[in-house]
Scaffold this motif. Structure first.
Motif, mmCIF file in Angstrom:
data_model
loop_
_atom_site.group_PDB
_atom_site.id
_atom_site.type_symbol
_atom_site.label_atom_id
_atom_site.label_comp_id
_atom_site.label_asym_id
_atom_site.label_seq_id
_atom_site.Cartn_x
_atom_site.Cartn_y
_atom_site.Cartn_z
ATOM 1 N N LEU A 156 0.860 -1.180 0.000
ATOM 2 C CA LEU A 156 0.000 0.000 0.000
ATOM 3 C C LEU A 156 0.899 1.234 0.000
ATOM 4 N N LEU A 157 0.752 2.057 -1.037
ATOM 5 C CA LEU A 157 1.569 3.253 -1.208
ATOM 6 C C LEU A 157 0.680 4.448 -1.499
ATOM 7 N N ILE A 158 1.240 5.643 -1.336
ATOM 8 C CA ILE A 158 0.589 6.868 -1.773
ATOM 9 C C ILE A 158 1.454 7.490 -2.861
ATOM 10 N N GLU A 159 0.810 8.025 -3.877
ATOM 11 C CA GLU A 159 1.536 8.673 -4.974
ATOM 12 C C GLU A 159 0.704 9.838 -5.499
ATOM 13 N N LYS A 160 1.168 11.069 -5.246
ATOM 14 C CA LYS A 160 0.514 12.273 -5.757
ATOM 15 C C LYS A 160 -0.974 12.307 -5.435
ATOM 16 N N GLY A 161 -1.312 12.017 -4.175
ATOM 17 C CA GLY A 161 -2.687 12.128 -3.736
ATOM 18 C C GLY A 161 -3.574 10.959 -4.086
ATOM 19 N N THR A 162 -3.013 9.881 -4.600
ATOM 20 C CA THR A 162 -3.801 8.688 -4.908
ATOM 21 C C THR A 162 -3.141 7.463 -4.280
ATOM 22 N N LEU A 163 -3.924 6.416 -4.137
ATOM 23 C CA LEU A 163 -3.406 5.163 -3.602
ATOM 24 C C LEU A 163 -2.827 4.316 -4.715
ATOM 25 N N ARG A 164 -1.770 3.616 -4.399
ATOM 26 C CA ARG A 164 -1.239 2.588 -5.280
ATOM 27 C C ARG A 164 -1.232 1.283 -4.508
ATOM 28 N N VAL A 165 -1.657 0.200 -5.161
ATOM 29 C CA VAL A 165 -1.767 -1.102 -4.511
ATOM 30 C C VAL A 165 -1.046 -2.137 -5.385
ATOM 31 N N PRO A 166 0.271 -2.055 -5.483
ATOM 32 C CA PRO A 166 1.009 -2.937 -6.398
ATOM 33 C C PRO A 166 1.408 -4.260 -5.759
ATOM 34 N N ARG A 167 1.725 -5.229 -6.614
ATOM 35 C CA ARG A 167 2.309 -6.496 -6.163
ATOM 36 C C ARG A 167 3.825 -6.418 -6.351
ATOM 37 N N GLY A 168 4.432 -5.439 -5.681
ATOM 38 C CA GLY A 168 5.879 -5.300 -5.752
ATOM 39 C C GLY A 168 6.583 -6.393 -4.966
ATOM 40 N N PRO A 169 7.905 -6.427 -5.029
ATOM 41 C CA PRO A 169 8.661 -7.453 -4.312
ATOM 42 C C PRO A 169 8.410 -7.389 -2.804
ATOM 43 N N ARG A 170 8.489 -8.535 -2.158
ATOM 44 C CA ARG A 170 8.318 -8.582 -0.705
ATOM 45 C C ARG A 170 9.448 -7.822 -0.012
ATOM 46 N N GLU A 171 9.125 -7.236 1.117
ATOM 47 C CA GLU A 171 10.131 -6.602 1.959
ATOM 48 C C GLU A 171 10.086 -7.235 3.341
ATOM 49 N N ASN A 172 11.248 -7.595 3.845
ATOM 50 C CA ASN A 172 11.350 -8.265 5.141
ATOM 51 C C ASN A 172 10.455 -9.500 5.204
ATOM 52 N N GLY A 173 10.272 -10.134 4.038
ATOM 53 C CA GLY A 173 9.464 -11.340 3.958
ATOM 54 C C GLY A 173 7.973 -11.086 3.882
ATOM 55 N N HIS A 174 7.543 -9.821 3.742
ATOM 56 C CA HIS A 174 6.112 -9.503 3.796
ATOM 57 C C HIS A 174 5.650 -8.720 2.566
ATOM 58 N N ARG A 175 4.414 -8.942 2.200
ATOM 59 C CA ARG A 175 3.704 -8.132 1.208
ATOM 60 C C ARG A 175 2.214 -8.241 1.519
ATOM 61 N N PRO A 176 1.613 -7.229 2.161
ATOM 62 C CA PRO A 176 2.124 -5.868 2.358
ATOM 63 C C PRO A 176 3.178 -5.787 3.460
ATOM 64 N N ALA A 177 4.057 -4.798 3.315
ATOM 65 C CA ALA A 177 5.068 -4.509 4.323
ATOM 66 C C ALA A 177 4.942 -3.041 4.728
#
Length: 333
Positions: free
Chosen positions: A86-107
């Motif tokens: 779950l990310l924010i970008e220029k006032g909108t939400l982004r919900v990508p399937r990016g690489p896991r971080e610290n073994g988690h997605r979402p992280a």
């Protein structure tokens, strides 16, 4: 929505023991809360995805699963869905399937980094109960870019590791028990908005791009080969960060703090030992069958050799069992 007009944003990260603390925080927010709230709780890809429904029962604000491209508006709670950052970008939400971080997605770290990049001084990062240290690196980025860090008192947390790790990186964070966090957040977002952002370095922009799944690790852009392998994909890891916080990424983009990498390696060892134990026990079972069949055929030499092989396998299996027990006794998470 122009980026300069983006609302104030509160990002909350939690893991083990954090849902109850999260419910307490959200239940205490006023109906006219002046910021958007973005929530990340560690979940497996196969989780039922009903966390937003659970939180909505006690929260005065509307709570819903985050949807890609949805505008970020004050007075709403957006919850990360399983298998997506779950990310924010220029006032909108982004919900990508990016690489896991610290073994988690979402992280938690990707959320906080996006707040640092796109909300700047209007960002508030909150770390609640959880194991290991996801969120600590991202919270440091929030503060470095003018935002505010808030941490649940480790003594109040069911799992104090995440709050404690956050305080190691951001010792000046505001610390409260869960019951006092809603009032603190309300006061923080009531302050006049500065609507400014510090200039982000290439490292932060790169890492937010990676979380969106838009960039792979280029040729050692921010660090040298670490001589370690990624627990997620077994690819080589590269050291990133500075003297205050060393982290690792592979070329695919999986990211690890030192503590999470240690836990990931422990998991790899445990899986390898489980495979070895199963193989040895199956080998013993097979050779016992060979011995029994050889006895029936009068092949005593073959039966004796098979029983010796089976016994050797069982002896090795006992050693592996002891190694597994020692791993469990020194448990990580």
């Amino acid at each position: 929505m122009a980026e300069a007009e983006a609302p104030r944003v509160v990002g909350i990260g939690a893991s083990a023991g954090g849902i109850e603390a999260l419910r307490v925080v959200l239940a205490g927010l006023p109906a006219d809360f002046g910021a958007a709230v973005l929530v990340v709780v560690h979940q497996s890809d196969t989780a039922p995805g009903r966390l937003a429904e659970l939180l909505d029962r006690r929260c005065p604000l509307p709570v819903a699963p985050a949807r890609d491209g949805e505008p970020v508006e004050p007075g709403r709670v957006h919850v990360a869905v399983p298998g997506h950052h779950l990310l924010i970008e220029k006032g909108t939400l982004r919900v990508p399937r990016g690489p896991r971080e610290n073994g988690h997605r979402p992280a938690v770290d990707p959320l906080f980094r996006s707040l640092a990049l796109h909300a700047g001084t209007d960002a508030v990062g909150v770390v609640l109960s959880g194991m290991l240290d996801d969120g600590a690196a991202g919270l440091l980025d929030v503060v470095r870019h003018g935002g505010t860090a808030v941490v649940q008192d480790p003594d109040d947390a069911a799992a104090p590791a995440m709050p404690s790790a956050a305080l190691v990186q951001v010792p000046g964070a505001l610390v409260r028990a869960a019951a006092g966090l809603a009032d603190l957040l309300t006061a923080l977002v009531a302050r006049p908005s500065l609507q400014t952002r510090r200039v982000a370095g290439p490292r932060l922009e790169f890492e937010v791009d990676v979380a969106r799944g838009e960039r792979a690790l280029e040729s050692e852009p921010f660090g040298q080969a670490a001589g370690l392998s990624c627990p997620d994909c077994q690819g080589p890891l590269y050291a990133m960060g500075d003297e205050h916080l060393l982290r690792y990424r592979c070329r695919i983009g999986h990211a690890w703090s030192q503590e999470s990498l240690r836990a990931g390696q422990d998991g790899q060892i445990e899986r390898a030992l489980d495979i070895a134990l199963r193989a040895l026990e199956e080998k013993a079972a097979l050779h016992h069958r060979i011995a029994g069949r050889a006895d029936g055929q009068g092949a005593s030499h073959t039966a004796r050799r098979a029983r010796e092989t089976a016994q050797d396998a069982l002896t090795s299996a006992a050693v592996v069992r002891d190694l597994i027990a020692s791993q469990e006794d020194g448990g990580t998470e």
